[in-house]
Design a protein around this motif. Structure first.
Motif, PDB file in Angstrom:
ATOM      1  N   HIS A 207      -9.265   6.235  -4.115  1.00  0.00           N
ATOM      2  CA  HIS A 207      -8.160   5.869  -4.999  1.00  0.00           C
ATOM      3  C   HIS A 207      -7.520   4.545  -4.586  1.00  0.00           C
ATOM      4  CE1 HIS A 207      -5.168   6.932  -8.015  1.00  0.00           C
ATOM      5  NE2 HIS A 207      -4.193   6.726  -7.157  1.00  0.00           N
ATOM      6  N   GLN A 208      -7.438   4.300  -3.281  1.00  0.00           N
ATOM      7  CA  GLN A 208      -6.885   3.057  -2.751  1.00  0.00           C
ATOM      8  C   GLN A 208      -7.584   2.728  -1.436  1.00  0.00           C
ATOM      9  OE1 GLN A 208      -4.492   0.805  -3.638  1.00  0.00           O
ATOM     10  NE2 GLN A 208      -3.859   1.797  -5.556  1.00  0.00           N
ATOM     11  N   LEU A 209      -7.663   1.431  -1.137  1.00  0.00           N
ATOM     12  CA  LEU A 209      -8.159   0.972   0.158  1.00  0.00           C
ATOM     13  C   LEU A 209      -7.189  -0.055   0.715  1.00  0.00           C
ATOM     14  CD1 LEU A 209     -11.974   0.413  -0.555  1.00  0.00           C
ATOM     15  CD2 LEU A 209     -10.981   2.261   0.802  1.00  0.00           C
ATOM     16  N   GLU A 210      -6.966   0.008   2.032  1.00  0.00           N
ATOM     17  CA  GLU A 210      -6.138  -0.995   2.699  1.00  0.00           C
ATOM     18  C   GLU A 210      -6.916  -1.548   3.883  1.00  0.00           C
ATOM     19  OE1 GLU A 210      -1.605  -1.565   4.281  1.00  0.00           O
ATOM     20  OE2 GLU A 210      -2.640   0.264   4.887  1.00  0.00           O
TER      21      GLU A 210
ATOM     22  N   TYR B 120       0.839  -1.202   0.000  1.00  0.00           N
ATOM     23  CA  TYR B 120       0.000   0.000   0.000  1.00  0.00           C
ATOM     24  C   TYR B 120       0.871   1.247   0.000  1.00  0.00           C
ATOM     25  CZ  TYR B 120      -3.375   3.481   1.607  1.00  0.00           C
ATOM     26  OH  TYR B 120      -4.151   4.608   1.719  1.00  0.00           O
TER      27      TYR B 120
ATOM     28  N   GLN C 124      -6.060  10.768   3.356  1.00  0.00           N
ATOM     29  CA  GLN C 124      -6.172   9.374   3.786  1.00  0.00           C
ATOM     30  C   GLN C 124      -6.845   9.348   5.142  1.00  0.00           C
ATOM     31  OE1 GLN C 124      -2.851   6.478   3.515  1.00  0.00           O
ATOM     32  NE2 GLN C 124      -3.354   5.957   5.634  1.00  0.00           N
TER      33      GLN C 124
ATOM     34  N   HIS D 191       2.124   1.998  -3.471  1.00  0.00           N
ATOM     35  CA  HIS D 191       1.065   2.598  -4.288  1.00  0.00           C
ATOM     36  C   HIS D 191       0.855   4.061  -3.899  1.00  0.00           C
ATOM     37  CE1 HIS D 191       0.169  -1.173  -6.110  1.00  0.00           C
ATOM     38  NE2 HIS D 191      -0.345  -1.724  -5.029  1.00  0.00           N
ATOM     39  N   LEU D 192       0.871   4.325  -2.593  1.00  0.00           N
ATOM     40  CA  LEU D 192       0.678   5.686  -2.107  1.00  0.00           C
ATOM     41  C   LEU D 192       1.805   6.597  -2.588  1.00  0.00           C
ATOM     42  CD1 LEU D 192      -0.638   7.873  -0.412  1.00  0.00           C
ATOM     43  CD2 LEU D 192       0.448   6.880   1.610  1.00  0.00           C
TER      44      LEU D 192
ATOM     45  N   LEU E 203      -7.682   6.036   0.793  1.00  0.00           N
ATOM     46  CA  LEU E 203      -6.975   7.152   0.169  1.00  0.00           C
ATOM     47  C   LEU E 203      -7.905   7.798  -0.835  1.00  0.00           C
ATOM     48  CD1 LEU E 203      -4.406   8.804  -0.440  1.00  0.00           C
ATOM     49  CD2 LEU E 203      -3.773   7.034  -2.098  1.00  0.00           C
TER      50      LEU E 203
ATOM     51  N   THR F 242       1.308   7.528  -6.093  1.00  0.00           N
ATOM     52  CA  THR F 242       0.209   8.492  -6.213  1.00  0.00           C
ATOM     53  C   THR F 242       0.691   9.898  -5.879  1.00  0.00           C
ATOM     54  OG1 THR F 242      -1.442   6.809  -5.621  1.00  0.00           O
ATOM     55  CG2 THR F 242      -2.078   9.119  -5.348  1.00  0.00           C
TER      56      THR F 242
END
Length: 249
Positions: free
Chosen positions: A222-225, A34, A192, A37-38, A241, A41
């Motif tokens: 945009h992203q999930l963790e 993650y 986030q 990826h962050l 995110l 971004t």
């Protein structure tokens, strides 16, 4: 069988064996972390400053650095014990500064509930759902804290919201942190938030409400963790995110 086919099969067999070992230890791996990826971004959106609200002992900042982010990090941590560790880590990084403060809707002073595991500490009361899902996280003390706001932080440090990401991990206090940003919500490049599906802290806004609010402000997920789950396997929290949709145009 060609040499390439043999190599591919050997690689997949090794990966399967590793996954089985990790599964027995209740761990997992994926295609890129993650944090990686962050970091990508942030680079793609020219973010040069990260506000780490609820920094605890610096876990988030440390992972972000290891993923390659080289910009400015400004951390905020209200707990005295956690802040002592945080400040020691930040002292080794000239682009990482930290403040012994909470962040909320209004500047002032208040008391924070200190959890046995530190990172579950909150300005809100803990619910029984949290205690059941995370034994050993109950409150053991309170501490007086000073509170600042995101609006004040941006002004004090002369930040450009369009090049700033805000990470908020405040154990159910996320909506109050956002309120203290005022009209900067909708101008920050990325946010986030820790998002809960059940009420773990009394009075907190839950996942659907926060996603709706941020969507109205011009953000998309945009992203999930995944965060932590209860004993029945139900997912209770995720880190989400959010980025501005205007950047996609």
């Amino acid at each position: 069988m060609t040499d390439q086919t043999f190599a591919n099969r050997a690689r997949e067999t090794a990966k399967l064996a590793l996954r089985r070992t990790l599964q027995r230890a209740d761990l997992q791996i994926g295609r890129g972390s993650y944090a990686s990826h962050l970091a990508r971004t942030l680079r793609s959106r020219d973010v040069d400053t990260v506000l780490d609200v609820g920094a605890n002992v610096g876990q988030f900042a440390t992972l972000l650095r290891s993923a390659g982010y080289q910009g400015r990090i400004i951390g905020f941590e209200p707990l005295s014990g956690a802040f002592a560790v945080l400040s020691g880590r930040a002292a080794k990084d000239e682009h990482w500064t930290v403040h012994h403060q909470a962040v909320g809707a209004e500047a002032g002073t208040t008391s924070i509930n200190v959890a046995a595991n530190s990172y579950s500490s909150s300005l809100r009361a803990m619910t029984e759902a949290h205690r059941t899902a995370a034994p050993g996280s109950d409150y053991v003390a309170t501490e007086p804290v000073t509170v600042t706001t995101l609006a004040a932080v941006v002004e004090e440090h002369g930040l450009d919201p369009a090049r700033t990401m805000v990470k908020i991990d405040t154990q159910g206090f996320e909506d109050e942190v956002l309120r203290g940003a005022g009209d900067l919500v909708g101008r920050f490049a990325a946010l986030q938030l820790e998002l809960s599906f059940v009420e773990l802290y009394a009075g907190q806004r839950l996942h659907d409400e926060l996603v709706r609010d941020l969507g109205s402000a011009g953000y998309r997920i945009h992203q999930l963790e995944p965060g932590f789950s209860d004993q029945q396997g139900r997912l209770l929290q995720v880190d989400g995110l959010f980025v501005l949709t205007s950047h996609d145009l």
